[in-house]
Design a protein around this motif. Structure first.
Motif, mmCIF file in Angstrom:
data_model
loop_
_atom_site.group_PDB
_atom_site.id
_atom_site.type_symbol
_atom_site.label_atom_id
_atom_site.label_comp_id
_atom_site.label_asym_id
_atom_site.label_seq_id
_atom_site.Cartn_x
_atom_site.Cartn_y
_atom_site.Cartn_z
ATOM 1 N N VAL A 170 0.839 -1.188 0.000
ATOM 2 C CA VAL A 170 0.000 0.000 0.000
ATOM 3 C C VAL A 170 0.879 1.244 0.000
ATOM 4 O O VAL A 170 1.820 1.358 0.800
ATOM 5 C CB VAL A 170 -0.916 0.031 1.242
ATOM 6 C CG1 VAL A 170 -1.771 1.297 1.244
ATOM 7 C CG2 VAL A 170 -1.784 -1.213 1.294
ATOM 8 N N THR A 171 0.570 2.173 -0.900
ATOM 9 C CA THR A 171 1.201 3.496 -0.896
ATOM 10 C C THR A 171 0.084 4.509 -0.717
ATOM 11 O O THR A 171 -0.772 4.663 -1.593
ATOM 12 C CB THR A 171 1.960 3.767 -2.202
ATOM 13 O OG1 THR A 171 2.932 2.733 -2.411
ATOM 14 C CG2 THR A 171 2.670 5.116 -2.142
ATOM 15 N N GLY A 196 0.944 8.152 7.121
ATOM 16 C CA GLY A 196 1.666 8.710 5.988
ATOM 17 C C GLY A 196 2.771 7.778 5.539
ATOM 18 O O GLY A 196 3.935 7.971 5.901
ATOM 19 N N THR A 197 2.452 6.787 4.733
ATOM 20 C CA THR A 197 3.390 5.660 4.658
ATOM 21 C C THR A 197 3.261 4.796 3.415
ATOM 22 O O THR A 197 2.312 4.905 2.634
ATOM 23 C CB THR A 197 3.169 4.776 5.909
ATOM 24 O OG1 THR A 197 4.135 3.754 5.966
ATOM 25 C CG2 THR A 197 1.807 4.128 5.858
ATOM 26 N N VAL A 212 7.056 -2.072 7.061
ATOM 27 C CA VAL A 212 6.913 -0.642 6.770
ATOM 28 C C VAL A 212 8.164 -0.138 6.054
ATOM 29 O O VAL A 212 9.289 -0.358 6.518
ATOM 30 C CB VAL A 212 6.682 0.162 8.065
ATOM 31 C CG1 VAL A 212 6.475 1.642 7.745
ATOM 32 C CG2 VAL A 212 5.469 -0.388 8.817
ATOM 33 N N TYR A 213 7.957 0.568 4.923
ATOM 34 C CA TYR A 213 9.065 1.059 4.107
ATOM 35 C C TYR A 213 9.193 2.575 4.135
ATOM 36 O O TYR A 213 10.274 3.108 3.897
ATOM 37 C CB TYR A 213 8.895 0.562 2.664
ATOM 38 C CG TYR A 213 8.745 -0.932 2.611
ATOM 39 C CD1 TYR A 213 9.852 -1.764 2.805
ATOM 40 C CD2 TYR A 213 7.503 -1.536 2.431
ATOM 41 C CE1 TYR A 213 9.727 -3.142 2.800
ATOM 42 C CE2 TYR A 213 7.373 -2.912 2.433
ATOM 43 C CZ TYR A 213 8.477 -3.707 2.614
ATOM 44 O OH TYR A 213 8.349 -5.070 2.621
ATOM 45 N N GLU A 214 8.097 3.269 4.406
ATOM 46 C CA GLU A 214 8.123 4.721 4.576
ATOM 47 C C GLU A 214 7.138 5.080 5.679
ATOM 48 O O GLU A 214 6.078 4.453 5.801
ATOM 49 C CB GLU A 214 7.718 5.445 3.282
ATOM 50 C CG GLU A 214 8.676 5.283 2.124
ATOM 51 C CD GLU A 214 8.165 5.993 0.871
ATOM 52 O OE1 GLU A 214 7.213 6.799 0.983
ATOM 53 O OE2 GLU A 214 8.718 5.739 -0.205
#
Length: 338
Positions: A170-171, A196-197, A212-214
């Motif tokens: 998911v973005t 916000g991710t 989680v990447y961002e």
């Protein structure tokens, strides 16, 4: 109980096989009824339609059996799934329901009951060897891995994805409404709230995994109670057990996106049997590993969307031979075996 309730249907119609047109009519009526938008006139028309023919009643009972399985989900989700749809959306769900009805009870069992049927009716789905990027109404995206199913629930109060099967990346995007709506992913193991991710959610045989990447996410358990766990970029969380317990740990790969989003499978000292099991998820049919090779260690990058190429790569780099019995039946045996 009202006569149009699924649990109160007269007569024994189990030996009647309705045709496709009748099944579609029953599905249309059932979806309208479950949406909560049926008027008194609609209910009267449903009663009249059911009384016209034993075939109509048989089709209605099939629809009721499936909806009865679906009815075990929380009321909020059931309402959002049907009540939020416009006429065109309800028609699409009705056609899927009619297809399930046509297959009969044995096939429903093959879809593993309620959860399997809900996945078959999901808004966005992928099959074997298929990946799909779906753009959300706010401009965010959800990338579905193979064999995944998601419902998309956007209301005035919330933006939500319901993950029924598989794995998604998911973005999120900023909410452009007058009031910022939270963005969540709901699973059978709890809720993941985006802060916000960009993050990955996967349903596994043991539970639910979040990476989680961002940005960051917060998680809650199935009862909606905060688990007191915030997962930052570069970390992953795992939910398992009964009751569900969340834990977290840093990811070895840091903030790198998962390999499957690039169509690759990364193996690091992976048993060959495990690798072949992963490749098998991306193609129809069966891949069998000879027991003598099961623990042979493999490292490398393998293209999952071209599994034949991956199999050929294994044959070129390991002491194995690929035996293609048919397109759908493959054996991996020792190279010396005749």
């Amino acid at each position: 109980m009202p006569r149009n309730a699924p649990g109160n249907m007269p007569g024994n119609t189990t030996d009647i096989v309705p045709d496709r047109k009748v099944l579609e009519q029953a599905a249309d009526w059932m979806v309208l009824l479950q949406s909560g938008e049926a008027t008194a006139r609609d209910r009267s028309r449903i009663e009249h339609w059911r009384s016209q023919s034993p075939h109509h009643e048989a089709a209605w009972q099939r629809a009721g059996q499936i909806m009865g399985l679906l009815g075990a989900v929380p009321g909020e989700l059931a309402g959002e799934t049907l009540g939020r749809l416009d006429r065109k959306g309800r028609r699409r769900i009705a056609l899927k329901l009619a297809l399930l009805m046509a297959t009969g009870p044995l096939a429903w069992a093959g879809w593993q009951g309620r959860d399997g049927i809900r996945a078959q009716l999901a808004d966005v789905q992928t099959g074997t060897g298929e990946q799909l990027t779906h753009t959300l109404a706010d401009g965010g995206t959800v990338l579905l891995n193979i064999g995944s199913a998601v419902n998309v629930v956007y209301t005035d109060e919330i933006r939500a994805l319901e993950l029924l099967r598989g794995e998604i990346l998911v973005t999120t995007a900023s909410d452009h409404g007058t009031a910022t709506r939270p963005f969540v992913v709901r699973t059978a193991y709890g809720e993941i709230r985006a802060l916000g991710t960009c993050f990955d959610v996967a349903l596994t045989g043991r539970g639910c995994r979040v990476a989680v990447y961002e940005g960051a996410v917060s998680v809650s358990n199935v009862a909606g109670e905060a688990a007191g766990l915030r997962i930052e970029a570069g970390w992953r969380g795992q939910a398992d057990g009964n009751p569900v317990v969340w834990s977290r740990e840093p990811m070895a790969s840091g903030n790198d996106r998962p390999a499957w989003t690039r169509g690759m499978l990364l193996a690091q000292d992976m048993p060959l049997e495990t690798l072949l099991g992963e490749l098998a998820r991306y193609r129809p049919g069966v891949i069998r590993c000879d027991p003598a090779l099961a623990q042979l260690r493999v490292s490398g990058a393998f293209p999952v969307l071209d599994s034949d190429r991956s199999l050929n790569l294994l044959a070129q780099t390991l002491p194995v031979r690929i035996v293609r019995m048919t397109r759908y039946w493959i054996r991996v045996v020792p190279a010396a075996q005749t």
